[in-house]
Design a protein around this motif. Structure first.
Motif, PDB file in Angstrom:
ATOM      1  N   UNK A 109       1.154  15.721   5.673  1.00 15.39           N
ATOM      2  CA  UNK A 109       1.173  14.705   6.722  1.00 15.39           C
ATOM      3  C   UNK A 109       1.172  13.298   6.134  1.00 15.39           C
ATOM      4  N   UNK A 110       0.324  13.058   5.143  1.00 18.07           N
ATOM      5  CA  UNK A 110       0.284  11.745   4.497  1.00 18.07           C
ATOM      6  C   UNK A 110       1.657  11.382   3.925  1.00 18.07           C
ATOM      7  N   UNK A 111       2.276  12.322   3.223  1.00 19.38           N
ATOM      8  CA  UNK A 111       3.579  12.060   2.631  1.00 19.38           C
ATOM      9  C   UNK A 111       4.632  11.826   3.707  1.00 19.38           C
ATOM     10  N   UNK A 160       0.887   3.439   1.065  1.00 22.73           N
ATOM     11  CA  UNK A 160      -0.482   3.945   1.147  1.00 22.73           C
ATOM     12  C   UNK A 160      -0.497   5.426   1.538  1.00 22.73           C
ATOM     13  N   UNK A 161       0.396   5.825   2.460  1.00 22.44           N
ATOM     14  CA  UNK A 161       0.477   7.224   2.845  1.00 22.44           C
ATOM     15  C   UNK A 161       0.848   8.121   1.680  1.00 22.44           C
ATOM     16  N   UNK A 162       1.814   7.679   0.881  1.00 21.12           N
ATOM     17  CA  UNK A 162       2.232   8.462  -0.289  1.00 21.12           C
ATOM     18  C   UNK A 162       1.106   8.538  -1.328  1.00 21.12           C
ATOM     19  N   UNK A 163       0.389   7.427  -1.509  1.00 19.55           N
ATOM     20  CA  UNK A 163      -0.739   7.445  -2.447  1.00 19.55           C
ATOM     21  C   UNK A 163      -1.840   8.370  -1.945  1.00 19.55           C
ATOM     22  N   UNK A 164      -2.104   8.333  -0.632  1.00 17.53           N
ATOM     23  CA  UNK A 164      -3.121   9.220  -0.062  1.00 17.53           C
ATOM     24  C   UNK A 164      -2.776  10.685  -0.291  1.00 17.53           C
ATOM     25  N   UNK A 165      -1.494  11.021  -0.107  1.00 23.23           N
ATOM     26  CA  UNK A 165      -1.054  12.388  -0.395  1.00 23.23           C
ATOM     27  C   UNK A 165      -1.277  12.712  -1.865  1.00 23.23           C
TER      28      UNK A 165
END
Length: 215
Positions: free
Chosen positions: A204-206, A11-16
């Motif tokens: 940060x998300x990544x 989810x963090x990578x998708x958010x980035x």
């Protein structure tokens, strides 16, 4: 690694990716085509002529981002709750509020797109007036300031730093982003700190996504 932490990392990578997609589409397609330029009626015309592109943009930067933000927030909460439960609970509360505001902004943006485009065909001036009103509401919900997002990453990073969780560079980076988000409440600083907040969150998300996947 639990499966849920893995989902949080993804989810963090998708958010980035949603942030990166938004910036790239804005700079390479929308702005060269005239998005955000001219008077409000011209902007309404642009929306009417580029409905599909605007719809995809709204879907990614608002709707998809809000969905993955919830997953990421709960994953970071699960990581932090044992060592720093108070910080985890408060941070996650602001994260979920932020996700709700983002989702509401995206839904409003898509409703505005259809309504303004339809009205422009018969009453261009009225379409411009409608767009101005709806844009102010959208900005108030999710684009005009970054209070909720700033508080989330600031409290989360501060709590993680005190609990010796994640890494110090990541936590200090999160604190910097959080402060920049809160600084958007000051009109004279908002253009600069808003850019720092948005661009910083890509990294940060990544970063947090990779940490959750590796741990």
């Amino acid at each position: 690694m639990t499966d849920f932490h893995k989902f949080g990392g993804i989810a963090g990578l998708i958010a980035a990716g949603t942030y990166l997609f938004g910036f790239v589409l804005l700079l390479s397609v929308l702005e060269p085509a005239g998005y955000g330029t001219g008077d409000i009626v011209t902007q309404a015309k642009f929306m009417a002529e580029n409905q599909l592109t605007m719809y995809v943009w709204n879907l990614v930067i608002w709707i998809l981002n809000a969905i993955v933000l919830v997953v990421l927030a709960l994953a970071t909460h699960d990581k932090l709750k044992e060592k720093s439960p108070a910080f985890s609970q408060v941070a996650t509360s602001f994260a979920l509020i932020w996700a709700g505001l983002i989702l509401a902004s995206g839904m409003l943006a898509n409703i505005s797109l259809g309504a303004v485009s339809q009205l422009y065909l018969t009453q261009p001036d009225q379409a411009g007036t409608l767009l101005r009103s709806l844009s102010l509401v959208e900005e108030g919900l999710g684009g005009g300031n970054e209070l909720a997002g700033g508080l989330w990453v600031l409290i989360l990073s501060w709590g993680a730093l005190r609990a010796n969780l994640f890494s110090k560079p990541l936590n200090y980076f999160g604190i910097l982003i959080g402060i920049s988000g809160l600084s958007t409440l000051i009109p004279t600083l908002a253009p600069i700190t808003g850019a720092v907040f948005g661009l910083g969150f890509i990294g940060w998300f990544a970063w947090i996504g990779i940490v959750l996947l590796r741990n």
